[in-house]
Design an enzyme around this catalytic site. Structure first.
Site, PDB file in Angstrom:
ATOM      1  N   HIS A 112     -13.503  33.675 -59.719  1.00  0.00           N
ATOM      2  CA  HIS A 112     -14.354  32.776 -58.938  1.00  0.00           C
ATOM      3  C   HIS A 112     -14.916  33.521 -57.734  1.00  0.00           C
ATOM      4  O   HIS A 112     -14.258  34.387 -57.160  1.00  0.00           O
ATOM      5  CB  HIS A 112     -13.597  31.518 -58.483  1.00  0.00           C
ATOM      6  CG  HIS A 112     -12.293  31.792 -57.802  1.00  0.00           C
ATOM      7  ND1 HIS A 112     -11.145  32.133 -58.486  1.00  0.00           N
ATOM      8  CD2 HIS A 112     -11.942  31.783 -56.498  1.00  0.00           C
ATOM      9  CE1 HIS A 112     -10.155  32.301 -57.636  1.00  0.00           C
ATOM     10  NE2 HIS A 112     -10.610  32.117 -56.410  1.00  0.00           N
ATOM     11  N   GLY A 167      -5.137  38.426 -52.476  1.00  0.00           N
ATOM     12  CA  GLY A 167      -5.128  37.038 -52.008  1.00  0.00           C
ATOM     13  C   GLY A 167      -5.568  36.028 -53.051  1.00  0.00           C
ATOM     14  O   GLY A 167      -5.857  34.878 -52.710  1.00  0.00           O
ATOM     15  N   ASN A 216     -11.524  37.276 -54.354  1.00  0.00           N
ATOM     16  CA  ASN A 216     -10.152  37.751 -54.196  1.00  0.00           C
ATOM     17  C   ASN A 216      -9.630  38.167 -55.570  1.00  0.00           C
ATOM     18  O   ASN A 216      -9.826  37.440 -56.551  1.00  0.00           O
ATOM     19  CB  ASN A 216      -9.275  36.636 -53.615  1.00  0.00           C
ATOM     20  CG  ASN A 216      -9.672  36.263 -52.194  1.00  0.00           C
ATOM     21  OD1 ASN A 216     -10.030  37.132 -51.408  1.00  0.00           O
ATOM     22  ND2 ASN A 216      -9.630  34.980 -51.881  1.00  0.00           N
TER      23      ASN A 216
HETATM   24  P1  DGP Z   1      -8.323  32.224 -54.281  1.00  0.00           P
HETATM   25  O1  DGP Z   1      -7.254  32.153 -53.238  1.00  0.00           O
HETATM   26  O2  DGP Z   1      -9.388  33.276 -53.984  1.00  0.00           O
HETATM   27  O3  DGP Z   1      -7.740  32.338 -55.670  1.00  0.00           O
HETATM   28  O4  DGP Z   1      -9.068  30.849 -54.182  1.00  0.00           O
HETATM   29  C1  DGP Z   1      -8.691  29.698 -54.863  1.00  0.00           C
HETATM   30  C2  DGP Z   1      -9.399  28.544 -54.200  1.00  0.00           C
HETATM   31  O5  DGP Z   1      -9.385  27.452 -55.093  1.00  0.00           O
HETATM   32  C3  DGP Z   1      -8.738  28.068 -52.907  1.00  0.00           C
HETATM   33  O6  DGP Z   1      -9.672  28.214 -51.841  1.00  0.00           O
HETATM   34  C4  DGP Z   1      -8.436  26.593 -53.154  1.00  0.00           C
HETATM   35  C5  DGP Z   1      -9.240  26.265 -54.377  1.00  0.00           C
HETATM   36  N1  DGP Z   1      -8.624  25.327 -55.305  1.00  0.00           N
HETATM   37  C6  DGP Z   1      -7.375  25.431 -55.831  1.00  0.00           C
HETATM   38  N2  DGP Z   1      -7.157  24.419 -56.680  1.00  0.00           N
HETATM   39  C7  DGP Z   1      -8.295  23.665 -56.681  1.00  0.00           C
HETATM   40  C8  DGP Z   1      -8.684  22.475 -57.377  1.00  0.00           C
HETATM   41  O7  DGP Z   1      -7.952  21.890 -58.163  1.00  0.00           O
HETATM   42  N3  DGP Z   1      -9.939  22.014 -57.117  1.00  0.00           N
HETATM   43  C9  DGP Z   1     -10.798  22.645 -56.251  1.00  0.00           C
HETATM   44  N4  DGP Z   1     -12.002  22.096 -56.076  1.00  0.00           N
HETATM   45  N5  DGP Z   1     -10.459  23.763 -55.595  1.00  0.00           N
HETATM   46  C10 DGP Z   1      -9.228  24.258 -55.812  1.00  0.00           C
END
Ligand code: DGP
Length: 114
Positions: A100, A93, A87
């Site tokens: 990532h 989004g 994203n």
């Molecule tokens: P996006 O929406 O593409 O930016 O995805 C961000 C993702 O990161 C979302 O699926 C939730 C995940 N996420 C957010 N904060 C944390 C965190 O502190 N730890 C982990 N493991 N995942 C996280």
């Protein structure tokens, strides 16, 4: 490192995560809010805001990210397939401003995405 970036904190070991792979360049850990039985995030350790910030000098890094995504999918047993998602930006989004690659699998995906 961006001090307010959660994925930088994870990459530095300052915030816990369920890590499944790490080397000097990349980290892979489980998403906090999984969208399927398997949901992994592949990140560069270095802070890069999004895919839109990459340049020609990042070709090797981009290759490493995608090859690692396929490798961890194999390790997760996702032989029947998986979804990779990057994203980018608010309309794309993206909610965490550190590049990532999502690797999601273990269920049938649908198309188009929302
Ligand atoms: P996006 O929406 O593409 O930016 O995805 C961000 C993702 O990161 C979302 O699926 C939730 C995940 N996420 C957010 N904060 C944390 C965190 O502190 N730890 C982990 N493991 N995942 C996280």
């Amino acid at each position: 490192m961006e001090p307010a970036c959660v994925f930088c904190l994870i990459a530095k070991g300052q915030l816990p995560a369920q890590t499944v792979f790490e080397d000097q360049e990349l980290m892979v850990f489980r998403d906090l809010n999984p969208m399927g039985p398997s949901h992994l995030l592949v990140i560069p350790r270095r802070h890069i805001g999004s895919l839109a910030e990459l340049g020609q000098e990042d070709r090797d890094l981009l290759g490493s990210l995608m090859l690692r995504a396929a490798e961890v999918a194999r390790q997760e047993g996702l032989a029947r397939g998986f979804r990779t998602v990057i994203n980018t930006g608010p309309e794309g989004g993206q909610t965490v401003g550190h590049l990532h690659v999502h690797v999601i699998g273990g269920r049938q995906m649908t198309w188009p995405p929302g």
